[in-house]
Design a protein around this motif. Structure first.
Motif, mmCIF file in Angstrom:
data_model
loop_
_atom_site.group_PDB
_atom_site.id
_atom_site.type_symbol
_atom_site.label_atom_id
_atom_site.label_comp_id
_atom_site.label_asym_id
_atom_site.label_seq_id
_atom_site.Cartn_x
_atom_site.Cartn_y
_atom_site.Cartn_z
ATOM 1 N N SER A 165 0.833 -1.208 0.000
ATOM 2 C CA SER A 165 0.000 0.000 0.000
ATOM 3 C C SER A 165 0.870 1.261 0.000
ATOM 4 C CB SER A 165 -0.966 -0.001 1.186
ATOM 5 O OG SER A 165 -0.273 0.006 2.408
ATOM 6 N N GLU A 166 2.022 1.224 0.656
ATOM 7 C CA GLU A 166 2.933 2.369 0.630
ATOM 8 C C GLU A 166 3.515 2.570 -0.765
ATOM 9 O OE1 GLU A 166 4.547 2.393 5.218
ATOM 10 O OE2 GLU A 166 5.485 1.050 3.777
ATOM 11 N N ILE A 167 3.849 1.474 -1.434
ATOM 12 C CA ILE A 167 4.352 1.574 -2.801
ATOM 13 C C ILE A 167 3.280 2.158 -3.712
ATOM 14 C CG2 ILE A 167 5.107 0.237 -4.817
ATOM 15 C CD1 ILE A 167 6.457 -1.687 -2.769
ATOM 16 N N ALA A 168 2.047 1.687 -3.566
ATOM 17 C CA ALA A 168 0.946 2.196 -4.387
ATOM 18 C C ALA A 168 0.710 3.677 -4.112
ATOM 19 C CB ALA A 168 -0.327 1.393 -4.118
ATOM 20 N N LEU A 169 0.692 4.070 -2.844
ATOM 21 C CA LEU A 169 0.479 5.468 -2.492
ATOM 22 C C LEU A 169 1.568 6.355 -3.084
ATOM 23 C CD1 LEU A 169 -1.101 7.604 -0.834
ATOM 24 C CD2 LEU A 169 0.484 7.119 1.031
ATOM 25 N N ALA A 170 2.805 5.961 -2.942
ATOM 26 C CA ALA A 170 3.917 6.748 -3.474
ATOM 27 C C ALA A 170 3.809 6.887 -4.994
ATOM 28 C CB ALA A 170 5.248 6.112 -3.077
ATOM 29 N N ARG A 171 3.458 5.818 -5.680
ATOM 30 C CA ARG A 171 3.330 5.870 -7.142
ATOM 31 C C ARG A 171 2.179 6.771 -7.570
ATOM 32 N NH1 ARG A 171 3.462 0.332 -10.125
ATOM 33 N NH2 ARG A 171 3.798 1.766 -11.845
ATOM 34 N N ILE A 172 1.031 6.648 -6.916
ATOM 35 C CA ILE A 172 -0.126 7.480 -7.268
ATOM 36 C C ILE A 172 0.180 8.945 -7.013
ATOM 37 C CG2 ILE A 172 -2.494 8.065 -6.585
ATOM 38 C CD1 ILE A 172 -2.853 4.982 -6.092
#
Length: 125
Positions: A33-40
């Motif tokens: 979820s942290e990876i997804a948040l950073a990418r978005i």
């Protein structure tokens, strides 16, 4: 690798900014979820959030008559209070509520309470 470290660092930095009292707990590696948040978030920042600079403020005549509540944390360093004041000044049907002991995050107690109250009030319109 590098992607995980960058995502973890991004989320840690953001976690320090979002609340009046930072609550970020660093872990060894970034979660999915942290990876997804950073990418978005990076995608939105690179694309200027898909709006033109000042577009919300120049669009206020369209919504001038629509009631609304602007909830703003006094110590918000992500979107400083001057932004909320500028929007409120151009939006006659709005109310501006400054939460004195909050930053930016919706999960801070004062911000959450103000948002729930505003939502309850809007139901009666």
């Amino acid at each position: 690798g590098a992607r995980m470290e960058c995502a973890r660092s991004w989320c840690a930095w953001e976690g320090e900014l979002l609340t009046l009292r930072p609550r970020w707990r660093r872990s060894g590696s970034a979660s999915q979820s942290e990876i997804a948040l950073a990418r978005i978030e990076a995608h939105y920042f690179v694309n200027q959030s898909f709006i033109e600079e000042g577009q919300l403020l120049t669009s206020t005549p369209i919504m001038a008559h629509i009631p609304g509540v602007i909830v703003q944390g006094r110590y918000d360093v992500v979107t400083p209070a001057r932004t909320a004041h500028a929007l409120h000044k151009l939006w006659p049907a709005s109310q501006l509520r400054i939460v004195p002991d909050a930053g930016h995050a919706t999960n801070e107690p004062g911000i959450c309470a103000a948002l729930v109250l505003a939502t309850d009030e809007m139901r009666t319109l």
